[in-house]
Each structure stands twice: as C-alpha cells, then as structure tokens.
Design an enzyme around this catalytic site. Structure first.
Site, PDB file in Angstrom:
ATOM      1  N   ASN A  11      46.070  44.414  44.748  1.00 62.39           N
ATOM      2  CA  ASN A  11      46.631  44.825  46.036  1.00 62.39           C
ATOM      3  C   ASN A  11      46.615  43.804  47.043  1.00 62.39           C
ATOM      4  OD1 ASN A  11      47.168  46.281  48.439  1.00 62.39           O
ATOM      5  ND2 ASN A  11      45.185  47.145  48.855  1.00 62.39           N
ATOM      6  N   LYS A  13      47.698  43.412  50.032  1.00 66.06           N
ATOM      7  CA  LYS A  13      47.360  43.688  51.342  1.00 66.06           C
ATOM      8  C   LYS A  13      48.388  42.817  52.256  1.00 66.06           C
ATOM      9  CE  LYS A  13      42.668  45.167  50.261  1.00 66.06           C
ATOM     10  NZ  LYS A  13      41.383  45.701  50.794  1.00 66.06           N
ATOM     11  N   HIS A  96      45.576  54.606  51.022  1.00 66.40           N
ATOM     12  CA  HIS A  96      44.264  53.676  50.876  1.00 66.40           C
ATOM     13  C   HIS A  96      43.622  53.724  51.883  1.00 66.40           C
ATOM     14  CE1 HIS A  96      42.556  49.631  50.785  1.00 66.40           C
ATOM     15  NE2 HIS A  96      42.943  49.624  49.870  1.00 66.40           N
ATOM     16  N   GLU A  98      42.268  51.753  54.148  1.00 71.27           N
ATOM     17  CA  GLU A  98      42.771  51.018  55.359  1.00 71.27           C
ATOM     18  C   GLU A  98      43.704  51.705  56.034  1.00 71.27           C
ATOM     19  OE1 GLU A  98      41.386  46.856  53.434  1.00 71.27           O
ATOM     20  OE2 GLU A  98      43.484  47.327  53.574  1.00 71.27           O
ATOM     21  N   GLU A 168      37.728  54.570  45.543  1.00 73.95           N
ATOM     22  CA  GLU A 168      37.235  53.170  46.215  1.00 73.95           C
ATOM     23  C   GLU A 168      36.339  53.556  47.089  1.00 73.95           C
ATOM     24  OE1 GLU A 168      40.318  49.801  46.415  1.00 73.95           O
ATOM     25  OE2 GLU A 168      41.044  51.226  48.074  1.00 73.95           O
ATOM     26  N   GLY A 174      35.519  44.944  50.156  1.00 71.04           N
ATOM     27  CA  GLY A 174      35.438  43.626  50.947  1.00 71.04           C
ATOM     28  C   GLY A 174      34.068  43.533  51.553  1.00 71.04           C
ATOM     29  N   SER A 214      35.220  45.565  45.997  1.00 72.21           N
ATOM     30  CA  SER A 214      34.377  44.198  45.298  1.00 72.21           C
ATOM     31  C   SER A 214      34.523  44.143  43.884  1.00 72.21           C
ATOM     32  CB  SER A 214      33.140  44.386  46.089  1.00 72.21           C
ATOM     33  OG  SER A 214      33.140  44.345  47.740  1.00 72.21           O
TER      34      SER A 214
END
Length: 254
Positions: A11, A13, A96, A98, A168, A174, A214
């Site tokens: 991904n 991003k 996702h 985000e 996730e 991250g 991660s």
C-alpha cells in the site's frame, strides 16, 4: 481443501511521484513469481493507476486505494468505480483504517463500496481493525465481528470468495508495534470463524486473510508461518522495491 494462494499487497498510500513509480515497477516486474504461487499487488494512488497498469507484467497486479460508491456524479476530487476499472485496476482497497479515521468513512459506506466493487468486477481488499483501547479492553472480537457483519451485508457467497480480508490492528500501523505472529494468527482465526458463521466453513477456508501493521522484512517469515495468515498488506516497508521483492519471496516459500 483448497490451497490459499498467499497475497503480498504493497500500500503506497500518498507516496511516489510518477518517476518513482516507474522506477519501482521496472525494478520488480521481471522478478514476480507466477500468480498461482503468490498474488503480488501494488495499491497505488489513483493518479498513477493507468501508468502502472500499462507496465505491469503478467504476474503483477494493480489496486486502487479508494473510490466512491456511486457510479458517477458531482463529487469533486473523487474517483468512481467505473473510472478505477477503466484505468485497469483489478483490486480495490476498501475501508483502510486511514479512510475510516481521517476521512470518517463509516461501516455502512464500506458496505456500499463493497457492492460497487462487485458491480464493476473489482476484487475488494477489505480492511478491518481495532484501536488500542479496544484491544486493551478485550473487545477486539466484538469490534471486528461487527465490522465484518456490516461490510458483508447482502454480499453473496460467490462475491465473498472474491474478497481478500486484511486485518490491521490500528495500534500497530506505522507505530513500530506489531502484534506478535501468534496474536495476529489468533485474531485472524476469529475473523475466519466469523466468516464461517456468515458463509459456512468451506467458504471461510478459501477466503484469504492478510495481516497488516508494521510488517517488516525481518518479521514477514514468522507471520507467514502461522496457520491462518495468508499474506500481508504492507505500508512503509514496501515502498522500497528491494523489500517488496523480499516480501514476495517470503510468500512464495510459505
């Protein structure tokens, strides 16, 4: 019993210019294992989709990171499912964390996007996950079950089989914190059991479930050794083409 072909999805991003994207795809294209060994996917910004699709070799696939659920309309800055499809993408990342957290995407919108994906023959990579406070209060299963229930509402068995699920944990994206392979596998087993509840065990055993959060070159093999982890959705670590090749290689040896 169907062997589940592992999936490695990078991904990107909001990273990579046109030149950087070209450099990446030229570096990896000739080294991708056949799609019956590993499904290797790049989830790219919409503006780069067409550029990458034109250069994808026979063993690399391109996904979009987001789309609107409406066929068309006055939605400045959005991309429609038809636009994603005609750009040549075969997969679509849906829900996702985000998108959920920064852009306030709801479970109901995730479901609408699932149906839009099937309408346009795009394979969804459905993202689910929990926040740290949920994990710490032992509500993970409840929250993920709820996300799955709404996402798969009115989705047929045949459509469910085309879906890849990516688990996730939001607290591990991250942050450098990773769920241990065993923790990730236990949660993914719970996800599979929820899918079995929705569609029956035979279908649930065929749906690929990825881990994301991660993932690095030094933990990918341990993750892939687990019984129910069928691959990975990888952010920052997969921006480097050498790393991407290592991830794909690890999946090939699963």
């Amino acid at each position: 019993m169907h062997k589940r072909v592992p999936v490695i999805a990078a991904n990107w991003k909001m990273f990579k210019t046109k030149d950087e994207a070209l450099e990446f795809i030229f570096a990896v294209n000739g080294h991708m294992p056949s799609t019956d060994q590993v499904e290797s996917i790049i989830c790219a910004p919409a503006i780069l989709l067409n550029l990458l699709v034109k250069r994808e070799g026979e063993n690399l696939r391109i996904a979009a990171q987001n789309m609107h659920y409406k066929d068309e309309g006055a939605f400045t800055g959005e991309n429609s499912p038809a636009q994603v499809k005609t750009a040549g993408a075969e997969y679509i990342l849906i829900g996702h964390s985000e998108r959920r957290n920064i852009f306030n995407e709801t479970d109901e919108e995730v479901n609408l996007k699932m149906h839009a994906a099937f309408k346009y023959d795009l394979a969804p990579i459905l993202c689910i996950g929990e926040e740290l406070d949920v994990r710490e209060s032992n509500q993970t299963k409840q929250v993920l079950d709820n996300q799955l229930e709404i996402a798969f509402k009115n989705v047929t068995k045949e459509q469910a089989l085309k879906t890849i699920v990516a688990y996730e944990p939001v607290w591990a994206i991250g942050t450098g914190k990773t769920a241990t392979p065993q923790m990730a596998n236990e949660t993914i087993k719970d996800v599979r059991s929820k899918l079995a509840h929705l569609y029956g065990n035979e279908v649930a055993m065929q749906i690929r479930i990825l881990y994301g959060g991660s993932v690095k070159t030094d933990n990918i093999e341990a993750l892939l050794e687990e019984s129910d982890i069928d691959g990975a959705l990888i952010g920052g670590a997969a921006l480097d083409h050498n790393n991407f090749l290592k991830f794909v290689e690890a999946a090939k040896n699963k």
